[in-house]
Design an enzyme around this catalytic site. Structure first.
Site, PDB file in Angstrom:
ATOM      1  N   ASP A 190      35.074  86.182  48.900  1.00 56.12           N
ATOM      2  CA  ASP A 190      35.042  84.970  48.441  1.00 56.12           C
ATOM      3  C   ASP A 190      34.107  84.905  47.359  1.00 56.12           C
ATOM      4  O   ASP A 190      32.857  85.064  47.857  1.00 56.12           O
ATOM      5  CB  ASP A 190      34.761  83.859  49.407  1.00 56.12           C
ATOM      6  N   HIS A 245      38.026  82.557  50.689  1.00 54.78           N
ATOM      7  CA  HIS A 245      37.173  81.037  50.954  1.00 54.78           C
ATOM      8  C   HIS A 245      37.782  80.472  52.181  1.00 54.78           C
ATOM      9  O   HIS A 245      38.759  80.088  52.355  1.00 54.78           O
ATOM     10  CB  HIS A 245      37.755  80.369  49.767  1.00 54.78           C
ATOM     11  N   SER A 253      33.318  75.095  52.163  1.00 52.75           N
ATOM     12  CA  SER A 253      32.965  74.990  50.752  1.00 52.75           C
ATOM     13  C   SER A 253      32.055  73.859  50.341  1.00 52.75           C
ATOM     14  O   SER A 253      31.145  73.726  51.098  1.00 52.75           O
ATOM     15  CB  SER A 253      34.374  74.825  49.627  1.00 52.75           C
TER      16      SER A 253
END
Ligand code: NAG
Ligand code: NAG
Ligand code: NAG
Ligand code: NAG
Ligand code: NAG
Ligand code: NAG
Ligand code: NAG
Ligand code: NAG
Length: 493
Positions: A431, A456, A180
């Site tokens: 995601d 994710h 991320s």
């Protein structure tokens, strides 16, 4: 009152606190700006073992005027280091307490023994306990201004320099890891500091989620398609429910009905409360899409495996309308809010205004401006345009800062990235953040790995018997790349 613990890697889209003074709010942008890591601070059931250390770094790496320093926290495990110049596996911490990322990056822990690597997880400045001005860090714009990704990268460079200043790590290759926003940082570390970092694993890193680079609808469309994949009626009912909520809560009786039936902690009294509830629902849908993992997890909230399927099992009757629709939606939502069966009520407010929250909000207001919008046709959300002017005005009111939507691309690059090397960008296509990910190979050694059935940064998590073939292969590729990068590094000496 038990608020489900919402933890997260990365850009977790969190509760939106309504900004009353705005007549028009871009809810999507708002929830992005409010992205947060809410973590469980208690050290119970820590999966991995490490020592916690601190290192003094300068508050301002880019001027000679400010002499202040602070203690940056990092986690170390040197158990597997066997010889001199062992590889350093360095996790570039993102927006939250570093322990959360250590817990949720099992892949690094699993492969460290195979590489005899030194393990480091470095905490991002202004998160967790790495606060440059202690509890005054957020109080004064002059203190807060050092919260930037560039300063954070410079912290990591200093820490690596310090680790390598020890004889036994003098010539250690450094491989960075991140998921991320942490994945953005690991990619940027390699792009900016290739003389320090040999290679990067950047998982679900939306380094392209910026103005004029990706379309603002993409994020919401991916989220919607995850629900549609489960059953097509599910996103239709979710979309229908927005106007149903508006209608049902248009009078006091309806507000009361919904508050009681949904067991809300704070009863709905005003239109603003209703908006808060809608923002909350939006956050729940997005979070479900992010952590739609194939096994039980406790990352953003305690959740069953494949939580979207479990959620959508409730939403199959397309004729539902009015209160019956909302009662059914409540049962679906409970998958997220009450999987443990322990919640006495649903809180639609972010009850714990923690520092992690504040930090990301500020970053999103300054350099991490990620345009998002919805049309309510191709996605299941209420229509909301991207309005930079409003966005910037809100930020200016809050922090006296002017948002800089082009800064990230200026500093790190979003186009013409063909000189980039030694990065594996992995993207789970379930995601929503894949919308801003690197989906094409940049060069022969900066490659995009697409994982159709992953959410994710699933590939950074520890292995699980329910991992799909694609996830297993991705991890194999990562290991192969890391081996190659280390061999190349050693050859150059
Ligand atoms: C490193 O992790 C291993 C496995 O969990 C553990 O046995 C060891 O004690 C840890 N080392 C340190 C220095 O914490
Ligand atoms: C900030 O920290 C100082 C020193 O540790 C303490 O005395 C003070 O009460 C704290 N202030 C707040 C608002 O927490
Ligand atoms: C794998 O998924 C199945 C079906 O969803 C579930 O019953 C099982 O508990 C999962 N296994 C793990 C290890 O989570
Ligand atoms: C679907 O919802 C409608 C309207 O509430 C209801 O009349 C019908 O019985 C429901 N169908 C099923 C299969 O539950
Ligand atoms: C959570 O689940 C338990 C057990 O089913 C139930 O008693 C409780 O009312 C639920 N709480 C909420 C807020 O729905
Ligand atoms: C943001 O808003 C402030 C206050 O209105 C203004 O001074 C500034 O120029 C705006 N920034 C941008 C990039 O438009
Ligand atoms: C990127 O290149 C690798 C080979 O290095 C190839 O296996 C992969 O399919 C390419 N990825 C994309 C998205 O084109
Ligand atoms: C799946 C994949 O493309 N993995 C790649 C990771 O990066 C190295 C090169 O740096 C490639 O050799 C791998 O194929």
């Amino acid at each position: 009152m038990d608020l489900p613990v919402r933890m997260l890697l990365l850009l977790v889209v969190a509760l939106c606190q309504p900004t009353m003074q705005l007549t028009f709010r871009n809810k999507f942008a708002e929830s992005n700006r409010q992205s947060t890591v809410n973590y469980d601070a208690s050290p119970h059931n820590t999966r991995y073992k490490y020592e916690i250390k601190t290192f003094d770094v300068r508050v301002d790496h880019f001027s000679f005027a400010v002499q202040d320093t602070f203690k940056l926290r990092y986690l170390v495990n040197d158990t597997w280091r066997k010889t001199e110049d062992a590889p350093i596996f360095f996790y570039t911490g993102n927006e939250g307490r570093i322990e959360v990322f250590a817990e949720n990056t099992g892949f690094l822990w699993e492969i460290a023994p195979q590489f005899d690597a030194l393990v480091i997880f470095a905490e991002h400045r202004y998160y967790g306990e790495s606060l440059p001005y202690g509890n005054r860090s957020f109080a004064d714009p002059r203190h807060l201004g050092y919260l930037t990704s560039q300063q954070a990268l410079a912290d990591y460079v200093e820490l690596i320099g310090y680790l390598r200043s020890k004889r036994e790590y003098n010539r250690s290759p450094v491989i960075v890891f991140g998921g991320s926003y942490g994945g953005m940082l690991s990619a940027w570390m390699r792009m900016k500091y290739p003389h320090i970092v040999q290679g990067a694993i950047a998982a679900s890193a939306p380094i392209l989620q910026f103005t004029d680079i990706v379309t603002c609808e993409a994020f919401a469309r991916i989220t919607t398609s995850d629900f549609r994949a489960s059953n097509p009626t599910c996103p239709q009912l979710i979309r229908k429910a927005w106007s149903t909520i508006t209608e049902v809560t248009s009078n006091d009786e309806g507000k009361k009905w919904l508050s009681n039936n949904w067991k809300l902690c704070e009863p709905l009294k005003t239109a603003e409360h209703v908006q808060t509830l809608k923002d909350f629902l939006q956050e729940v849908y997005i979070n479900l899409a992010m952590v739609n993992y194939p096994y039980e997890t406790n990352f953003l909230a305690p959740l069953p495996g494949n939580p979207i399927n479990v959620f959508c099992q409730h939403l199959t009757n397309s004729s539902l309308t009015g209160k019956p629709l909302l009662s059914t939606l409540y049962r679906a939502i409970s998958v997220y809010t009450n999987y443990t069966g322990q919640a006495s009520c649903i809180s639609t407010k972010n009850a714990a205004p923690d520092l992690g929250d504040q930090g990301w909000d500020y970053q999103a207001c300054t350099e991490m401006v990620m345009p998002m919008c919805t049309d309510g046709v191709n996605d299941m959300f209420e229509p909301a345009e991207w309005n930079f002017k409003e966005y910037n005005n809100t930020c200016f009111k809050k922090y006296s800062v002017s948002s800089q939507p082009y800064l990230a691309c200026q500093q790190f690059g979003c186009k013409n990235l063909n000189t980039v090397t030694n990065i594996n960008f992995s993207n789970g296509l379930l995601d929503p953040w894949a919308s801003g990910g690197v989906l094409r190979n940049l060069s022969s050694s900066a490659v995009a790995i697409l994982i159709p059935d992953a959410a994710h940064h699933l590939d950074l998590r520890e292995s699980n018997s329910n991992d799909s073939y694609n996830v297993i292969v991705t991890r194999k590729f990562h290991r192969y790349s890391i081996k190659k990068w280390i061999a190349e590094y050693r050859q150059n000496f």
